[in-house]
Design a protein around this motif. Structure first.
Motif, PDB file in Angstrom:
ATOM      1  N   ILE A   1       0.822  -1.213   0.000  1.00 24.40           N
ATOM      2  CA  ILE A   1       0.000   0.000   0.000  1.00 24.40           C
ATOM      3  C   ILE A   1       0.854   1.261   0.000  1.00 24.40           C
ATOM      4  O   ILE A   1       0.614   2.196  -0.756  1.00 24.40           O
ATOM      5  CB  ILE A   1      -0.956   0.010   1.212  1.00 24.40           C
ATOM      6  N   SER A   2       1.867   1.287   0.857  1.00 20.88           N
ATOM      7  CA  SER A   2       2.642   2.510   1.076  1.00 20.88           C
ATOM      8  C   SER A   2       3.271   3.060  -0.200  1.00 20.88           C
ATOM      9  O   SER A   2       3.078   4.223  -0.548  1.00 20.88           O
ATOM     10  CB  SER A   2       3.733   2.245   2.123  1.00 20.88           C
ATOM     11  N   GLY A   3       4.027   2.213  -0.921  1.00 23.29           N
ATOM     12  CA  GLY A   3       4.714   2.684  -2.126  1.00 23.29           C
ATOM     13  C   GLY A   3       3.768   3.143  -3.210  1.00 23.29           C
ATOM     14  O   GLY A   3       3.950   4.199  -3.826  1.00 23.29           O
ATOM     15  N   ASP A   4       2.703   2.362  -3.460  1.00 23.48           N
ATOM     16  CA  ASP A   4       1.730   2.716  -4.491  1.00 23.48           C
ATOM     17  C   ASP A   4       0.955   3.969  -4.098  1.00 23.48           C
ATOM     18  O   ASP A   4       0.586   4.778  -4.955  1.00 23.48           O
ATOM     19  CB  ASP A   4       0.755   1.556  -4.715  1.00 23.48           C
ATOM     20  N   LEU A   5       0.701   4.123  -2.819  1.00 27.15           N
ATOM     21  CA  LEU A   5      -0.073   5.268  -2.346  1.00 27.15           C
ATOM     22  C   LEU A   5       0.674   6.573  -2.583  1.00 27.15           C
ATOM     23  O   LEU A   5       0.094   7.551  -3.068  1.00 27.15           O
ATOM     24  CB  LEU A   5      -0.376   5.099  -0.858  1.00 27.15           C
TER      25      LEU A   5
ATOM     26  N   GLY B   1      -0.353  18.507   1.963  1.00 34.30           N
ATOM     27  CA  GLY B   1       0.701  18.000   1.093  1.00 34.30           C
ATOM     28  C   GLY B   1       0.882  16.494   1.214  1.00 34.30           C
ATOM     29  O   GLY B   1       0.266  15.848   2.050  1.00 34.30           O
ATOM     30  N   VAL B   2       1.743  15.950   0.370  1.00 37.78           N
ATOM     31  CA  VAL B   2       1.970  14.502   0.373  1.00 37.78           C
ATOM     32  C   VAL B   2       2.826  14.103   1.567  1.00 37.78           C
ATOM     33  O   VAL B   2       2.410  13.343   2.439  1.00 37.78           O
ATOM     34  CB  VAL B   2       2.623  14.044  -0.939  1.00 37.78           C
ATOM     35  N   ARG B   3       4.046  14.639   1.631  1.00 41.84           N
ATOM     36  CA  ARG B   3       4.939  14.320   2.757  1.00 41.84           C
ATOM     37  C   ARG B   3       4.744  15.285   3.924  1.00 41.84           C
ATOM     38  O   ARG B   3       4.740  14.884   5.075  1.00 41.84           O
ATOM     39  CB  ARG B   3       6.391  14.337   2.286  1.00 41.84           C
ATOM     40  N   ASN B   4       4.607  16.570   3.618  1.00 48.02           N
ATOM     41  CA  ASN B   4       4.284  17.603   4.600  1.00 48.02           C
ATOM     42  C   ASN B   4       3.828  18.840   3.830  1.00 48.02           C
ATOM     43  O   ASN B   4       3.725  18.812   2.604  1.00 48.02           O
ATOM     44  CB  ASN B   4       5.491  17.924   5.511  1.00 48.02           C
ATOM     45  N   TYR B   5       3.554  19.905   4.539  1.00 47.98           N
ATOM     46  CA  TYR B   5       2.973  21.085   3.877  1.00 47.98           C
ATOM     47  C   TYR B   5       3.905  21.728   2.851  1.00 47.98           C
ATOM     48  O   TYR B   5       3.455  22.417   1.927  1.00 47.98           O
ATOM     49  CB  TYR B   5       2.537  22.111   4.927  1.00 47.98           C
ATOM     50  N   THR B   6       5.221  21.484   2.964  1.00 49.25           N
ATOM     51  CA  THR B   6       6.151  22.066   1.985  1.00 49.25           C
ATOM     52  C   THR B   6       6.132  21.316   0.658  1.00 49.25           C
ATOM     53  O   THR B   6       6.702  21.787  -0.326  1.00 49.25           O
ATOM     54  CB  THR B   6       7.581  22.066   2.547  1.00 49.25           C
TER      55      THR B   6
ATOM     56  N   LEU C   1      -2.941   8.856   5.648  1.00 47.21           N
ATOM     57  CA  LEU C   1      -3.835   8.004   4.876  1.00 47.21           C
ATOM     58  C   LEU C   1      -3.351   6.555   4.906  1.00 47.21           C
ATOM     59  O   LEU C   1      -4.145   5.623   5.023  1.00 47.21           O
ATOM     60  CB  LEU C   1      -3.926   8.498   3.429  1.00 47.21           C
ATOM     61  N   ASN C   2      -2.039   6.382   4.819  1.00 52.06           N
ATOM     62  CA  ASN C   2      -1.474   5.041   4.886  1.00 52.06           C
ATOM     63  C   ASN C   2      -1.795   4.389   6.227  1.00 52.06           C
ATOM     64  O   ASN C   2      -2.170   3.212   6.298  1.00 52.06           O
ATOM     65  CB  ASN C   2       0.035   5.100   4.686  1.00 52.06           C
ATOM     66  N   SER C   3      -1.679   5.168   7.291  1.00 52.68           N
ATOM     67  CA  SER C   3      -1.988   4.655   8.626  1.00 52.68           C
ATOM     68  C   SER C   3      -3.460   4.272   8.737  1.00 52.68           C
ATOM     69  O   SER C   3      -3.804   3.227   9.318  1.00 52.68           O
ATOM     70  CB  SER C   3      -1.639   5.713   9.677  1.00 52.68           C
ATOM     71  N   LEU C   4      -4.334   5.105   8.156  1.00 56.56           N
ATOM     72  CA  LEU C   4      -5.765   4.818   8.190  1.00 56.56           C
ATOM     73  C   LEU C   4      -6.093   3.530   7.454  1.00 56.56           C
ATOM     74  O   LEU C   4      -6.814   2.665   7.964  1.00 56.56           O
ATOM     75  CB  LEU C   4      -6.538   5.991   7.571  1.00 56.56           C
ATOM     76  N   LEU C   5      -5.536   3.387   6.247  1.00 55.46           N
ATOM     77  CA  LEU C   5      -5.806   2.193   5.448  1.00 55.46           C
ATOM     78  C   LEU C   5      -5.229   0.943   6.097  1.00 55.46           C
ATOM     79  O   LEU C   5      -5.836  -0.130   6.054  1.00 55.46           O
ATOM     80  CB  LEU C   5      -5.238   2.369   4.036  1.00 55.46           C
ATOM     81  N   GLN C   6      -4.060   1.079   6.702  1.00 55.55           N
ATOM     82  CA  GLN C   6      -3.446  -0.058   7.396  1.00 55.55           C
ATOM     83  C   GLN C   6      -4.310  -0.477   8.582  1.00 55.55           C
ATOM     84  O   GLN C   6      -4.475  -1.676   8.850  1.00 55.55           O
ATOM     85  CB  GLN C   6      -2.040   0.306   7.879  1.00 55.55           C
ATOM     86  N   ASP C   7      -4.859   0.493   9.298  1.00 55.40           N
ATOM     87  CA  ASP C   7      -5.722   0.187  10.444  1.00 55.40           C
ATOM     88  C   ASP C   7      -6.984  -0.535   9.991  1.00 55.40           C
ATOM     89  O   ASP C   7      -7.425  -1.499  10.625  1.00 55.40           O
ATOM     90  CB  ASP C   7      -6.089   1.469  11.194  1.00 55.40           C
TER      91      ASP C   7
END
Length: 246
Positions: free
Chosen positions: A110-114, A146-151, A198-204
């Motif tokens: 999930i993580s890489g594709d996400l 943002g994807v990684r953070n707001y920057t 989002l990754n954490s949510l989907l993993q949960d």
């Protein structure tokens, strides 16, 4: 009535009702997983992560069938019905094991594709199309930016074409007039990235589904064991079948 037969029948009837309740619970879990993914479908290009949910819904439908067959087979002690009952349980058990395997396999993918799909969607953000609505919904719901953070927004077309600002959905309070989306206002912005949240949510969600599948797989195992006990005991008795209420 032989105590072993009575006990086995009682256990099997109890399990049959458990299967009915489990069918309802699995239907809820499957629908919940699909709804969770559907809310963020723009960020998930590959649909393979829905395979476990589809299996869960299929198993749920079979659970109600197994409930009816189980009651009839247990009360009648028909070897044919008991054999069919055992076969159904075994098929469902195999399906649940398959769902567990798929869940383990896809959980790590999930993580890489996400991250890749999210970068594509965030890059297309223009404030108008469906991708825009999806991004705004994601950032508001998960309180991220943002994807990684707001920057991360600094690498997008939106940022350069809108006076180096991020979308207002990044603001902690989207109705605040003080938040203009400028990066020099980090105290007014959600600075955490959306990919990790989002990754954490989907993993949960997937982990929750895996625990439910495992629990019901254990129930199926005891169901198969009960069928074997009744079949063996019934075959060893001299008389014909004896109903539960006798």
């Amino acid at each position: 009535m032989d105590c072993g037969i009575f006990t086995s029948k009682a256990v099997l009837l109890f399990l049959s009702f458990v299967f009915a309740l489990a069918g309802g619970a699995l239907a809820y879990v499957g629908a919940y997983v699909i709804k969770s993914y559907d809310n963020f479908e723009n960020f998930i290009q590959d649909k393979y992560t829905l395979i476990p949910a589809a299996i869960i819904l299929g198993v749920s439908a079979l659970m109600f069938i197994i409930f009816l067959v189980g009651c009839c087979a247990t009360l009648g002690e028909s070897k044919v019905c008991l054999s069919f009952f055992f076969l159904i349980i075994m098929v469902i058990f195999a399906a649940e094991v398959a769902a567990l395997v798929f869940s383990f396999i896809y959980q790590g993918k999930i993580s890489g594709d996400l991250e890749r799909s999210m970068n594509d969607v965030f890059t297309k953000y223009d404030g108008q199309d469906t991708e825009t609505k999806a991004v705004d919904y994601l950032q508001k719901q998960l309180r991220c930016c943002g994807v990684r953070n707001y920057t991360s927004w600094s690498n997008t077309t939106w940022f350069s074409s809108h006076n180096n600002t991020v979308p207002l959905s990044c603001c902690k309070n989207s109705t605040s007039t003080q938040c203009t989306g400028r990066l020099d206002q980090p105290d007014l912005l959600n600075i955490e990235g959306c990919e990790s949240k989002l990754n954490s949510l989907l993993q949960d969600v997937l982990g929750y589904a895996m625990l439910v599948i495992l629990g019901f797989a254990i129930i199926k195992f005891f169901g198969m064991l009960s069928v074997c006990v009744i079949t063996c005991k019934s075959g060893s008795r001299r008389s014909g079948y004896q109903p539960l209420y006798a």
